[in-house]
Design a protein around this motif. Structure first.
Motif, PDB file in Angstrom:
ATOM      1  N   ILE A  47       0.837  -1.203   0.000  1.00 22.67           N
ATOM      2  CA  ILE A  47       0.000   0.000   0.000  1.00 22.67           C
ATOM      3  C   ILE A  47       0.872   1.253   0.000  1.00 22.67           C
ATOM      4  CG2 ILE A  47      -1.640   1.337   1.381  1.00 22.67           C
ATOM      5  CD1 ILE A  47      -2.790  -1.367   2.321  1.00 22.67           C
ATOM      6  N   ASP A  50       2.407   1.660  -3.460  1.00 25.22           N
ATOM      7  CA  ASP A  50       1.393   2.119  -4.421  1.00 25.22           C
ATOM      8  C   ASP A  50       1.049   3.584  -4.171  1.00 25.22           C
ATOM      9  OD1 ASP A  50       1.339  -0.393  -5.513  1.00 25.22           O
ATOM     10  OD2 ASP A  50      -0.548  -0.997  -4.553  1.00 25.22           O
ATOM     11  N   LEU A  51       0.900   3.944  -2.916  1.00 22.34           N
ATOM     12  CA  LEU A  51       0.562   5.325  -2.573  1.00 22.34           C
ATOM     13  C   LEU A  51       1.688   6.270  -2.993  1.00 22.34           C
ATOM     14  CD1 LEU A  51      -1.297   7.364  -1.198  1.00 22.34           C
ATOM     15  CD2 LEU A  51      -0.279   6.740   0.998  1.00 22.34           C
ATOM     16  N   LYS A 115      -9.129   5.605  -4.083  1.00 22.01           N
ATOM     17  CA  LYS A 115      -8.944   4.185  -3.769  1.00 22.01           C
ATOM     18  C   LYS A 115      -8.247   3.939  -2.434  1.00 22.01           C
ATOM     19  CE  LYS A 115      -4.626   3.576  -6.389  1.00 22.01           C
ATOM     20  NZ  LYS A 115      -3.978   2.812  -7.460  1.00 22.01           N
ATOM     21  N   TYR A 116      -7.648   4.986  -1.832  1.00 26.04           N
ATOM     22  CA  TYR A 116      -6.954   4.807  -0.558  1.00 26.04           C
ATOM     23  C   TYR A 116      -7.803   5.236   0.643  1.00 26.04           C
ATOM     24  CZ  TYR A 116      -2.867   4.176  -3.508  1.00 26.04           C
ATOM     25  OH  TYR A 116      -1.987   3.722  -4.456  1.00 26.04           O
ATOM     26  N   GLU A 119      -7.644   2.871   3.383  1.00 23.93           N
ATOM     27  CA  GLU A 119      -6.293   2.466   3.788  1.00 23.93           C
ATOM     28  C   GLU A 119      -5.571   3.532   4.609  1.00 23.93           C
ATOM     29  OE1 GLU A 119      -5.516  -0.460   3.429  1.00 23.93           O
ATOM     30  OE2 GLU A 119      -6.795  -1.191   1.828  1.00 23.93           O
ATOM     31  N   ILE A 120      -5.954   4.797   4.431  1.00 27.17           N
ATOM     32  CA  ILE A 120      -5.268   5.882   5.139  1.00 27.17           C
ATOM     33  C   ILE A 120      -5.868   6.060   6.525  1.00 27.17           C
ATOM     34  CG2 ILE A 120      -4.895   8.381   5.167  1.00 27.17           C
ATOM     35  CD1 ILE A 120      -4.569   8.298   2.166  1.00 27.17           C
ATOM     36  N   VAL A 202      -0.773   5.225   6.911  1.00 30.93           N
ATOM     37  CA  VAL A 202      -1.741   4.203   6.510  1.00 30.93           C
ATOM     38  C   VAL A 202      -2.161   3.388   7.730  1.00 30.93           C
ATOM     39  CG1 VAL A 202      -0.769   4.082   4.191  1.00 30.93           C
ATOM     40  CG2 VAL A 202       0.029   2.471   5.941  1.00 30.93           C
TER      41      VAL A 202
END
Length: 216
Positions: A47, A50-51, A115-116, A119-120, A202
């Protein structure tokens, strides 16, 4: 006597069996937790990578994104020097900084609220001062600087992005604890030390599991 001996042997056997089962259970539990931890770490690293790649859209504006050396779950977003460098004892966002935040904030919100979003864990605006003055003066000063940037950031967003960003965004002041040093002389660069940075953190493995179970 034979009955007592048989009963004793049976009780001892049952005790040994229960102990063995308990040991097996503990070993299985440890193995499961280790596998989950390793899987969680791999997911976290993926993640973050990707971020970081998606945040490369800011590179054309001179923004740098790097791993936080003090936190394996966080990325540091470094604003180009001179844009969010404050005047001595000043808390007003510089005009160049306002123009930058007006461009930067919607892009950051687009990444964080896209999309995050699940996740954040947080986006922290972190204010700093130079080493001049006392902690009693510098800590609230750095907090005021971070709040000024938060207000400007939110002001650059539309209603939907602002509502999403409020779930992540917070402000904190670090005072003069982390000065910027001149690469050549090793002495403090006071102009660059009076700054604000963004930290994106994250979710940990435990936070993702909690969020998955309870939808929070």
């Amino acid at each position: 006597m034979a009955d007592k001996s048989s009963s004793g042997n049976l009780a001892s056997s049952l005790t040994d069996l229960m102990t063995s089962l308990m040991v097996i259970f503990v070993l299985l539990l440890v193995a499961t937790l280790n596998n989950a931890s390793a899987e969680g770490e791999n997911t976290r690293n993926r993640i973050l990578e990707d971020l970081k790649n998606d945040l490369k859209i800011f590179s054309s504006q001179g923004v740098q994104v790097q791993q936080d050396p003090a936190d394996p779950l966080a990325l540091i977003v470094l604003v180009p020097s001179g844009l969010l460098d404050f005047t001595v004892n000043g808390t007003a966002v510089p005009q160049k900084g306002i123009a930058f935040l007006n461009r930067f904030s919607p892009l950051l919100a687009g990444v964080a609220c896209g999309k995050y979003r699940k996740e954040i864990a947080s986006i922290v605006v972190e204010g700093h001062t130079d080493s001049t003055g006392t902690d009693e003066h510098n800590l609230p000063l750095s907090q005021q600087r971070s709040l000024a940037v938060v207000q400007q950031t939110l002001g650059a967003l539309g209603t939907e992005d602002k509502a999403c960003f409020l779930d992540f965004l917070s402000a904190t002041g670090r005072g003069s604890r982390e000065p910027i040093l001149d690469a050549n002389t090793g002495s403090e660069d006071k102009d660059r030390s009076r700054r604000v940075i963004f930290k994106i953190r994250v979710r940990s493995f435990e936070q993702r599991e909690f969020h998955s179970l309870f939808g929070m």
